[in-house]
Design a protein around this motif. Sequence first.
Motif, PDB file in Angstrom:
ATOM      1  N   TYR A 120       0.749  -1.129  -0.007  1.00  0.00           N
ATOM      2  CA  TYR A 120      -0.114  -0.095  -0.182  1.00  0.00           C
ATOM      3  C   TYR A 120       0.992   1.167   0.039  1.00  0.00           C
ATOM      4  O   TYR A 120       0.414   2.289  -0.701  1.00  0.00           O
ATOM      5  CB  TYR A 120      -0.882   0.072   1.341  1.00  0.00           C
ATOM      6  N   TRP A 121       1.687   1.249   0.790  1.00  0.00           N
ATOM      7  CA  TRP A 121       3.096   2.192   0.823  1.00  0.00           C
ATOM      8  C   TRP A 121       3.466   2.722  -0.609  1.00  0.00           C
ATOM      9  O   TRP A 121       3.433   3.722  -0.967  1.00  0.00           O
ATOM     10  CB  TRP A 121       3.907   2.009   1.694  1.00  0.00           C
ATOM     11  N   ASN A 122       3.894   1.541  -1.189  1.00  0.00           N
ATOM     12  CA  ASN A 122       4.683   1.750  -2.575  1.00  0.00           C
ATOM     13  C   ASN A 122       3.634   2.069  -3.449  1.00  0.00           C
ATOM     14  O   ASN A 122       3.940   2.559  -4.585  1.00  0.00           O
ATOM     15  CB  ASN A 122       5.361   0.358  -2.970  1.00  0.00           C
ATOM     16  N   THR A 123       2.613   1.511  -3.670  1.00  0.00           N
ATOM     17  CA  THR A 123       1.347   1.715  -4.760  1.00  0.00           C
ATOM     18  C   THR A 123       0.483   3.216  -4.501  1.00  0.00           C
ATOM     19  O   THR A 123       0.388   3.864  -5.443  1.00  0.00           O
ATOM     20  CB  THR A 123       0.462   0.519  -5.028  1.00  0.00           C
ATOM     21  N   HIS A 124       0.409   3.428  -3.106  1.00  0.00           N
ATOM     22  CA  HIS A 124      -0.406   4.359  -3.152  1.00  0.00           C
ATOM     23  C   HIS A 124       0.101   5.835  -2.174  1.00  0.00           C
ATOM     24  O   HIS A 124       0.150   6.964  -2.664  1.00  0.00           O
ATOM     25  CB  HIS A 124      -1.789   4.138  -2.297  1.00  0.00           C
ATOM     26  N   LEU A 125       0.665   5.466  -0.929  1.00  0.00           N
ATOM     27  CA  LEU A 125       1.060   6.466  -0.270  1.00  0.00           C
ATOM     28  C   LEU A 125       2.347   7.240  -0.581  1.00  0.00           C
ATOM     29  O   LEU A 125       2.360   8.623  -0.390  1.00  0.00           O
ATOM     30  CB  LEU A 125       1.097   5.973   1.175  1.00  0.00           C
TER      31      LEU A 125
END
Length: 354
Positions: A107-112
Motif C-alpha cells: 500500500y505504501w509503494n503503490t499509493h502513499l
Amino acid sequence: MGRSPCCDEVGVKKGPWTPEEDKKLVDYIRENGHGSWRNLPKSAGLNRCGKSCRLRWTNYLRPDIKRGKFTEDEERLIIHLHSVLGNKWSAIATRLAGRTDNEIKNYWNTHLKKKLLLMGIDPVTHRRRTDLDILASSIPGLLAASANLGSWDANTLRLQADAAHLAKFQIFQSLVQLVSSAGTPPPMDAMSLLGGTSAPAGLRGCQLGDVLQMNRQLEAVLNGSLGLAQDSMAAATASALPSLTNMELLDSFHAYSDRDIAAEQLNGGDGPDEVNNNLYSSTGHLAAANSTLSSVSAAAATAADDQMMERINSTDASANSSASTAFEAWEGLNPDDDLCWKNILDQISWTNTQ
DNA sequence: AAGGCGCGCAACCGCTATACC
DNA sequence: TGGTATAGCGGTTGCGCGCCT
C-alpha cells in the motif's frame, strides 16, 4: 553459514495458491498449529516448501487478517509510523490491527508514496522536498497527474493541483537561489532564463531585482502559512478569501495534526515525537498554504502579464498588501503551458553543469 | 473484439537474526 | 564457540485484471 534456501527443493510447487491448497493448510493449522514450518507441508499433504506455507498463512489465510480498503485513519497512521520507523513494515504492522507487513508495504509503494510526492513531501525523509534535481524529475509526473485526475473527488483534485503549484513554486525558488547565490554577476543564461523569452509568461521582460523581490514576497507568504505567522495569515486569508472550501480544508488539516498529536500523547509509548508532529503540521500547513495560493490565484486569474508586473513593481512592504500582490504574481508563475516549465528545467540543468 | 498498457497485489528471493545443538 | 536450522524481514518480481485505443 552457507545454508541453502528451503525452496531449492526440487519438485516443490511455486506460484499462486489454489483453493484446495489453502483449505489443506488452514485445516492442518487449525487442528495442529503450524509447529515447524519445515515439516508442515509434508504433514499437511502439501507440495510446497515451508517458507511458502508460512507466507501464505501469515499474509493471507490467518483468520485475524482484516481485508479491504485502508481507511483514512489507517493511512494517516501508516504515514506517521513510517516517519518514525522508516521501512520497518513489520513494526508498523504491529500498530495496525489485522494488517500484514506485506499489505502495508504494498500500500505504501503503490499509493502513499505517490500521494506524498504529489504533496511535495519526500516519502523517505518526510520533509518538504527542496532538492532541485528531485523536484525537476518529479515535474513530468506532477504535470501528468494533474492532467489525469478524472476519477478523483473534489478535495483530492484540489490537493493535487495545490501540490503542483507548490512544486512549481519550489522550483522557482531554487532557481532564484541558484542565480542570487552566485557571488559573481549572474550568468547571462540565468538572467535570460528569469526575464527572457523562455521565462514564465509573467516574468517575461522582468529584471533580476524584480524577480528577487517577488521571491521574497512569495517566501514571506509561504513562511507565514507554515507557522511563523499562522494567525495573521489565517486572518488575512479569511478576509481576502472567504472560500468555504478552502477554509474547511485548512480546518481539516489542523484537526488532522491536532488529532495526531493527541493520539501520540495518549499512546505515550514513543515519548515526545516532534518529528511526527512537525510532519503533520507542516503537511497540513503546506496544503493549506497552497490551497490558499491557488484560490487567490483563481480570483486573479484574468490578470494580464504586464498588469501583474506593474503590481509587483508598485508593491509596498506591508504584509497584507504584499501578500496579495505576491499571490497575484504567483498566478503569473503558474501557466498551464508545460513547455514553459520544460524550458526552465532544461536551462536549470544547463546552468548546473557550468 | 483484440491487443497494449499500467496498476495492484500475492508470492518469491535473498539476507539477517535468533535458536538450538 | 561454531555450525546449522528456522523464522522473520524488506525488496523485488511477475501475474492477473481492468482500462484504453
